[in-house]
Design an enzyme around this catalytic site. Structure first.
Site, PDB file in Angstrom:
ATOM      1  N   ALA A  26     -17.146 -53.040  -7.230  1.00  0.00           N
ATOM      2  CA  ALA A  26     -16.226 -53.931  -6.513  1.00  0.00           C
ATOM      3  C   ALA A  26     -15.650 -55.032  -7.399  1.00  0.00           C
ATOM      4  CB  ALA A  26     -16.933 -54.541  -5.318  1.00  0.00           C
ATOM      5  N   THR A  30     -11.817 -57.141  -7.226  1.00  0.00           N
ATOM      6  CA  THR A  30     -11.683 -58.433  -6.541  1.00  0.00           C
ATOM      7  C   THR A  30     -10.450 -59.185  -7.061  1.00  0.00           C
ATOM      8  OG1 THR A  30     -13.424 -59.214  -8.023  1.00  0.00           O
ATOM      9  CG2 THR A  30     -14.041 -58.874  -5.746  1.00  0.00           C
ATOM     10  N   PHE A  37     -16.530 -54.847   0.298  1.00  0.00           N
ATOM     11  CA  PHE A  37     -16.795 -54.753   1.737  1.00  0.00           C
ATOM     12  C   PHE A  37     -18.276 -54.568   2.055  1.00  0.00           C
ATOM     13  CE2 PHE A  37     -17.643 -50.524   3.556  1.00  0.00           C
ATOM     14  CZ  PHE A  37     -17.496 -49.705   2.442  1.00  0.00           C
ATOM     15  N   ASP A 107     -10.524 -47.857  -3.233  1.00  0.00           N
ATOM     16  CA  ASP A 107      -9.149 -48.362  -3.134  1.00  0.00           C
ATOM     17  C   ASP A 107      -8.104 -47.555  -3.898  1.00  0.00           C
ATOM     18  OD1 ASP A 107      -9.581 -49.203  -5.851  1.00  0.00           O
ATOM     19  OD2 ASP A 107     -10.501 -51.047  -5.101  1.00  0.00           O
ATOM     20  N   HIS A 122     -18.035 -43.207  -3.279  1.00  0.00           N
ATOM     21  CA  HIS A 122     -18.005 -43.606  -1.865  1.00  0.00           C
ATOM     22  C   HIS A 122     -16.756 -43.105  -1.145  1.00  0.00           C
ATOM     23  CE1 HIS A 122     -20.918 -47.085  -3.018  1.00  0.00           C
ATOM     24  NE2 HIS A 122     -21.549 -45.953  -2.825  1.00  0.00           N
ATOM     25  N   CYS A 133     -11.775 -31.643  14.819  1.00  0.00           N
ATOM     26  CA  CYS A 133     -11.381 -30.327  14.299  1.00  0.00           C
ATOM     27  C   CYS A 133     -11.411 -30.250  12.778  1.00  0.00           C
ATOM     28  CB  CYS A 133     -10.002 -29.926  14.822  1.00  0.00           C
ATOM     29  SG  CYS A 133      -8.639 -30.803  14.019  1.00  0.00           S
TER      30      CYS A 133
HETATM   31 ZN    ZN Z   1      -8.268 -32.660  15.251  1.00  0.00          ZN
END
Ligand code: ZN
Length: 260
Positions: A26, A30, A37, A107, A122, A133
């Site tokens: 992170a 910054t 977060f 990001d 992540h 679906c």
């Molecule tokens: Zn769907």
């Protein structure tokens, strides 16, 4: 002066290394206006508990609360531009000196800066997936609409809730990416940790496997990390200040040696 010495030590290490990987957290974003977060200091958790709102269980139960929490962060990510540290890593790759960026960030700023090979531990905020679906789409139109009207994004096919491809608390990490990152960490001979305090697994474990295999470790981070003692060089400085200086010095040395 101490900083100058550390920087030239890192330049030496980069010049001698054959296989360099970077691990970013992170702290590299910054300066681009994106709060960490996961950190309590981000200000994002003053009103809500992260484990209730940004966990996969919380998301399934109350997607509206998740999206309300996400809204200011989504605006920041939409407006964010890569900074000098992102650019420096992209340049290092372009010079043929950096194999890969392993990142904890979602990001997409490394890619925006021009980095070609990025392993996102992540996940990322560029895509969304329908929880019902499984349809996966670009997040851009959904996030734009959501920032406008504040309504939970729905699947165009089945009206299921769309979830950003970001790893939430309680969710498994993308396995293939993780395995690739581990293989890179074990095979490298130099790891640059940039803007990560290495507190969150599995990123926190990657430098240890690097160090076990005999590779060198460089840490550039404002806060101390648990592996500082194993590192060849620790630079306790903003990565946006230190990293561009390092890469400029590496480029200078390269052009000198190629001209000689
Ligand atoms: Zn769907």
């Amino acid at each position: 002066m101490a900083l100058d010495r550390s920087i030239s030590e890192v330049v030496d290490l980069i010049s001698c290394a054959k296989r360099i990987v970077a691990l970013s957290g992170a702290g590299i974003s910054t300066a681009s206006g994106i709060p960490d977060f996961r950190s309590p200091e981000s200000g994002l958790w003053n009103k809500v508990s992260p484990y209730l709102v940004a966990s996969i269980q919380g998301f399934r139960l109350r997607p509206k609360a998740f999206y309300n929490w996400l809204r200011p962060l989504a605006v920041k990510i939409r407006e964010a531009q890569p900074n000098a540290a992102h650019m420096a890593l992209a340049r290092l790759e372009e010079m043929g000196l950096l194999r890969v960026v392993i990142t904890q960030n979602v990001d997409g700023l490394h890619q925006m800066a021009g980095s070609q090979r990025v392993l996102e531990l992540h996940g990322n905020s560029r895509r969304v997936t329908c929880v019902k679906c499984g349809m996966e789409l670009s997040s851009k139109p959904f996030i734009e609409r959501f920032i406008e009207d504040g309504k939970v994004p729905r699947c165009p096919g089945c009206k299921g809730v769309m979830k950003p491809n970001v790893v939430l608390f309680g969710e498994l990490l993308p396995v293939r990416t993780l395995l690739e990152a581990e293989a890179e960490a074990e095979a490298c001979d130099l790891m640059l940790v940039v803007g990560s305090s290495l507190l969150i697994a599995p990123a926190s474990e990657l430098p240890s496997s690097t160090q076990r295999s005999g590779a060198k470790l460089v840490i550039i981070n404002l806060q101390p990390t648990p592996v500082d003692t194993y590192a060849s060089v620790v630079i306790r400085e903003d990565v946006v200040k230190a990293l561009p200086r390092i890469v400029r010095a590496v480029a200078k040395r390269l052009s000198r040696s190629s001209g000689a």
